[in-house]
Write a protein that holds these residues in place. Structure first.
Motif, PDB file in Angstrom:
ATOM      1  N   THR A  49       0.869  -1.170   0.000  1.00 54.55           N
ATOM      2  CA  THR A  49       0.000   0.000   0.000  1.00 54.55           C
ATOM      3  C   THR A  49       0.910   1.225   0.000  1.00 54.55           C
ATOM      4  OG1 THR A  49      -1.709  -1.168   1.244  1.00 54.55           O
ATOM      5  CG2 THR A  49      -1.820   1.239   1.234  1.00 54.55           C
ATOM      6  N   MET A  68      -3.329   5.977 -13.662  1.00 58.10           N
ATOM      7  CA  MET A  68      -3.332   4.847 -12.726  1.00 58.10           C
ATOM      8  C   MET A  68      -4.568   3.972 -12.931  1.00 58.10           C
ATOM      9  SD  MET A  68      -2.288   6.557  -9.116  1.00 58.10           S
ATOM     10  CE  MET A  68      -0.968   7.721  -8.965  1.00 58.10           C
ATOM     11  N   ARG A  69      -5.720   4.622 -13.050  1.00 55.18           N
ATOM     12  CA  ARG A  69      -6.969   3.865 -13.205  1.00 55.18           C
ATOM     13  C   ARG A  69      -7.038   3.162 -14.561  1.00 55.18           C
ATOM     14  NH1 ARG A  69      -9.261   8.150  -9.561  1.00 55.18           N
ATOM     15  NH2 ARG A  69      -9.842   6.926  -7.723  1.00 55.18           N
ATOM     16  N   ALA A  72      -5.082   0.014 -14.072  1.00 58.41           N
ATOM     17  CA  ALA A  72      -5.840  -0.932 -13.250  1.00 58.41           C
ATOM     18  C   ALA A  72      -6.976  -1.560 -14.048  1.00 58.41           C
ATOM     19  CB  ALA A  72      -6.394  -0.226 -12.013  1.00 58.41           C
ATOM     20  N   ILE A  93      -3.036  -4.063  -9.593  1.00 60.78           N
ATOM     21  CA  ILE A  93      -3.620  -2.966  -8.819  1.00 60.78           C
ATOM     22  C   ILE A  93      -4.969  -3.437  -8.298  1.00 60.78           C
ATOM     23  CG2 ILE A  93      -4.473  -0.592  -8.879  1.00 60.78           C
ATOM     24  CD1 ILE A  93      -2.510  -0.135 -11.253  1.00 60.78           C
ATOM     25  N   THR A  94      -5.137  -3.434  -6.979  1.00 60.77           N
ATOM     26  CA  THR A  94      -6.391  -3.898  -6.382  1.00 60.77           C
ATOM     27  C   THR A  94      -7.249  -2.758  -5.855  1.00 60.77           C
ATOM     28  OG1 THR A  94      -5.310  -4.281  -4.247  1.00 60.77           O
ATOM     29  CG2 THR A  94      -5.428  -6.146  -5.775  1.00 60.77           C
ATOM     30  N   ILE A  96      -7.564   1.934  -5.741  1.00 60.98           N
ATOM     31  CA  ILE A  96      -7.045   3.304  -5.837  1.00 60.98           C
ATOM     32  C   ILE A  96      -8.051   4.215  -5.150  1.00 60.98           C
ATOM     33  CG2 ILE A  96      -6.420   5.218  -7.359  1.00 60.98           C
ATOM     34  CD1 ILE A  96      -5.799   3.109  -9.528  1.00 60.98           C
ATOM     35  N   MET A 116      -2.793   3.774  -3.220  1.00 66.96           N
ATOM     36  CA  MET A 116      -2.908   2.669  -4.173  1.00 66.96           C
ATOM     37  C   MET A 116      -2.489   1.386  -3.467  1.00 66.96           C
ATOM     38  SD  MET A 116      -0.883   1.867  -7.736  1.00 66.96           S
ATOM     39  CE  MET A 116      -1.749   3.025  -8.768  1.00 66.96           C
ATOM     40  N   THR A 117      -3.273   0.344  -3.679  1.00 66.44           N
ATOM     41  CA  THR A 117      -2.945  -0.962  -3.138  1.00 66.44           C
ATOM     42  C   THR A 117      -2.672  -1.906  -4.295  1.00 66.44           C
ATOM     43  OG1 THR A 117      -4.413  -0.550  -1.261  1.00 66.44           O
ATOM     44  CG2 THR A 117      -3.726  -2.819  -1.619  1.00 66.44           C
ATOM     45  N   ILE A 118      -1.548  -2.603  -4.213  1.00 64.79           N
ATOM     46  CA  ILE A 118      -1.192  -3.585  -5.235  1.00 64.79           C
ATOM     47  C   ILE A 118      -0.906  -4.915  -4.541  1.00 64.79           C
ATOM     48  CG2 ILE A 118      -0.342  -1.863  -6.877  1.00 64.79           C
ATOM     49  CD1 ILE A 118       2.503  -2.569  -6.060  1.00 64.79           C
TER      50      ILE A 118
END
Length: 145
Positions: A49, A68-69, A72, A93-94, A96, A116-118
């Motif tokens: 994160t 970013m989106r 994702a 990417i899980t 945003i 952002m969480t990956i």
């Protein structure tokens, strides 16, 4: 740090905090007449994160979150390279999140905080397909910015 074609830096989105969580799988095994024991099944997936700020009037512009989106939404694993140059493998990417503040007279935010969480993808992809996906993503991001 670079995720696929997206570089995290002052001129795009600058992370101010990065947290990594690693899981290890220990399955409980019931036993007759004794307490359950645990059996190690191997490493689980990692999750990172990162949170930071985008200053669109200074650098990067308002399209950073769109970029970013877009990545994702493509639904493809992305190669993650640390700021030290370590190749960390494929990640997805899980999530945003973003929040604007310090608004200008026209309603545009002067500061955009993001998180952002990956998560680790799993490692069954690689070679030329990974390279071609990265090239395609770089071209898409370049057109967006």
């Amino acid at each position: 740090m670079i995720l696929g074609p997206y570089p995290f830096m002052l001129h795009t989105a600058a992370p101010q905090a990065v947290a990594r969580r690693s899981e290890y799988r220990w399955e409980q095994q019931d036993r007759i007449g004794r307490k359950p024991a645990r059996q190690f099944l191997g490493a689980g997936s990692d999750e990172i994160t990162m949170s930071g700020e985008i200053l669109p009037h200074f650098a990067g512009g308002y399209r950073q979150l769109d970029a970013m989106r877009l990545l994702a939404g493509r639904g493809r694993p992305l190669l993650l390279v640390s700021g030290r140059g370590d190749v960390l493998g494929d990640w997805v990417i899980t999530g945003i999140e973003d929040e604007g503040s310090e608004f200008f007279a026209d309603g545009a935010p002067g500061v955009i905080a993001f998180t952002m969480t990956i998560a680790e993808y799993g490692g069954d992809r690689g070679g030329i397909s990974a390279l071609m996906s990265a090239i395609s993503a770089i071209q898409t991001i370049a057109r967006l910015l």
